[in-house]
Write a protein that holds these residues in place. Sequence first.
Motif, PDB file in Angstrom:
ATOM      1  N   UNK A   1       2.921  43.543  67.533  1.00 23.88           N
ATOM      2  CA  UNK A   1       1.509  43.876  67.757  1.00 23.88           C
ATOM      3  C   UNK A   1       1.002  44.922  66.767  1.00 23.88           C
ATOM      4  N   UNK A   2       1.902  45.738  66.207  1.00 29.60           N
ATOM      5  CA  UNK A   2       1.498  46.738  65.213  1.00 29.60           C
ATOM      6  C   UNK A   2       1.187  46.095  63.858  1.00 29.60           C
ATOM      7  N   UNK A   3       1.611  44.847  63.673  1.00 32.42           N
ATOM      8  CA  UNK A   3       1.405  44.118  62.426  1.00 32.42           C
ATOM      9  C   UNK A   3       0.143  43.262  62.551  1.00 32.42           C
ATOM     10  N   UNK A   4      -0.779  43.440  61.644  1.00 31.80           N
ATOM     11  CA  UNK A   4      -2.055  42.704  61.656  1.00 31.80           C
ATOM     12  C   UNK A   4      -1.832  41.189  61.752  1.00 31.80           C
ATOM     13  N   UNK A   5      -0.768  40.709  61.142  1.00 28.12           N
ATOM     14  CA  UNK A   5      -0.453  39.274  61.117  1.00 28.12           C
ATOM     15  C   UNK A   5      -0.270  38.691  62.531  1.00 28.12           C
ATOM     16  N   UNK A   6       0.145  39.540  63.492  1.00 27.59           N
ATOM     17  CA  UNK A   6       0.448  39.048  64.842  1.00 27.59           C
ATOM     18  C   UNK A   6      -0.500  39.573  65.912  1.00 27.59           C
ATOM     19  N   UNK A   7      -1.611  40.170  65.500  1.00 27.48           N
ATOM     20  CA  UNK A   7      -2.566  40.733  66.467  1.00 27.48           C
ATOM     21  C   UNK A   7      -3.102  39.662  67.423  1.00 27.48           C
ATOM     22  N   UNK A   8      -3.326  38.455  66.913  1.00 23.86           N
ATOM     23  CA  UNK A   8      -3.927  37.396  67.735  1.00 23.86           C
ATOM     24  C   UNK A   8      -2.923  36.330  68.169  1.00 23.86           C
ATOM     25  N   UNK A   9      -1.657  36.485  67.786  1.00 23.13           N
ATOM     26  CA  UNK A   9      -0.623  35.526  68.189  1.00 23.13           C
ATOM     27  C   UNK A   9      -0.397  35.634  69.693  1.00 23.13           C
ATOM     28  N   UNK A  10      -0.286  34.497  70.363  1.00 18.83           N
ATOM     29  CA  UNK A  10      -0.005  34.495  71.795  1.00 18.83           C
ATOM     30  C   UNK A  10       1.450  34.894  72.001  1.00 18.83           C
ATOM     31  N   UNK A  11       1.662  35.948  72.794  1.00 18.87           N
ATOM     32  CA  UNK A  11       3.013  36.418  73.099  1.00 18.87           C
ATOM     33  C   UNK A  11       3.186  36.446  74.613  1.00 18.87           C
ATOM     34  N   UNK A  12       4.206  35.725  75.074  1.00 19.46           N
ATOM     35  CA  UNK A  12       4.522  35.627  76.496  1.00 19.46           C
ATOM     36  C   UNK A  12       5.886  36.281  76.716  1.00 19.46           C
ATOM     37  N   UNK A  13       5.960  37.139  77.709  1.00 19.87           N
ATOM     38  CA  UNK A  13       7.208  37.817  78.030  1.00 19.87           C
ATOM     39  C   UNK A  13       7.947  37.065  79.130  1.00 19.87           C
ATOM     40  N   UNK A  14       9.274  37.037  79.024  1.00 21.26           N
ATOM     41  CA  UNK A  14      10.140  36.477  80.062  1.00 21.26           C
ATOM     42  C   UNK A  14      10.789  37.638  80.789  1.00 21.26           C
ATOM     43  N   UNK A  15      10.858  37.552  82.095  1.00 23.27           N
ATOM     44  CA  UNK A  15      11.523  38.610  82.840  1.00 23.27           C
ATOM     45  C   UNK A  15      12.239  38.070  84.061  1.00 23.27           C
ATOM     46  N   UNK A  16      13.353  38.675  84.351  1.00 27.50           N
ATOM     47  CA  UNK A  16      14.069  38.406  85.587  1.00 27.50           C
ATOM     48  C   UNK A  16      13.715  39.462  86.618  1.00 27.50           C
ATOM     49  N   UNK A  17      12.882  40.402  86.210  1.00 26.41           N
ATOM     50  CA  UNK A  17      12.501  41.546  87.050  1.00 26.41           C
ATOM     51  C   UNK A  17      11.384  41.169  88.014  1.00 26.41           C
ATOM     52  N   UNK A  18      11.479  41.730  89.208  1.00 26.75           N
ATOM     53  CA  UNK A  18      10.391  41.590  90.167  1.00 26.75           C
ATOM     54  C   UNK A  18       9.522  42.839  90.147  1.00 26.75           C
ATOM     55  N   UNK A  19       9.910  43.809  89.310  1.00 27.54           N
ATOM     56  CA  UNK A  19       9.232  45.097  89.228  1.00 27.54           C
ATOM     57  C   UNK A  19       7.874  44.963  88.543  1.00 27.54           C
ATOM     58  N   UNK A  20       6.807  45.214  89.299  1.00 32.92           N
ATOM     59  CA  UNK A  20       5.449  45.097  88.764  1.00 32.92           C
ATOM     60  C   UNK A  20       5.205  46.095  87.636  1.00 32.92           C
ATOM     61  N   UNK A  21       5.888  47.230  87.652  1.00 31.67           N
ATOM     62  CA  UNK A  21       5.719  48.252  86.610  1.00 31.67           C
ATOM     63  C   UNK A  21       6.137  47.705  85.234  1.00 31.67           C
ATOM     64  N   UNK A  22       7.225  46.965  85.182  1.00 29.81           N
ATOM     65  CA  UNK A  22       7.698  46.398  83.909  1.00 29.81           C
ATOM     66  C   UNK A  22       6.715  45.355  83.399  1.00 29.81           C
TER      67      UNK A  22
END
Length: 176
Positions: free
Chosen positions: A119-140
């Motif tokens: 996200x700090x790189x201009x090249x990827x500012x608009x790229x769709x990024x989806x995170x995967x998590x095994x966590x149920x923690x809403x904070x993460x």
Amino acid sequence: DDDEDAGATSGSSGPSKAQRCGACGKEFLSQEVIRFCSSCGAPLHAAGSIGAVSVLLAEDAILSRRKITAVLKRLGCIVSEAANGREAVGLAHQMNPHLIVLDIHMPDQNGLEALDILRADEKFKKTTIVMLTGEADAKIVRDALTRGANDYIRKDSTATELQERLNRHVQDIRAQ
């Protein structure tokens, strides 16, 4: 142009295959499959697959990576895989994917660190990024979204749920 025959085997009698670099657009004709672009180093794809959504999947757990790759391929995506965040950032710069899927917990460099770098790189500012998590923690999850993730998906989702969530992003990318 000699570059168009880069990688061809002399004396080989098989049909030529057209390949194109998804990053720089250079085309190659060869009787053998060439894996990487000689100009920029990005992975090459069959010329007919141009227009397909390219996805970078970063996941250290092999079974989870296989499951998600299978879903993405069913959606018609071209998938490149990384086993950690550092590898993902390097591949992202080589291939300039339409969609990046990052596991939050990986060795060497985790998904949140990779997300920050991308996200700090201009090249990827608009790229769709989806995170995967095994966590149920809403904070993460909240932390990932605050850092610039577009969405998150739980790893324990069924294949159908996973496909529905990823398909939304793939369809949005195709509509652009």
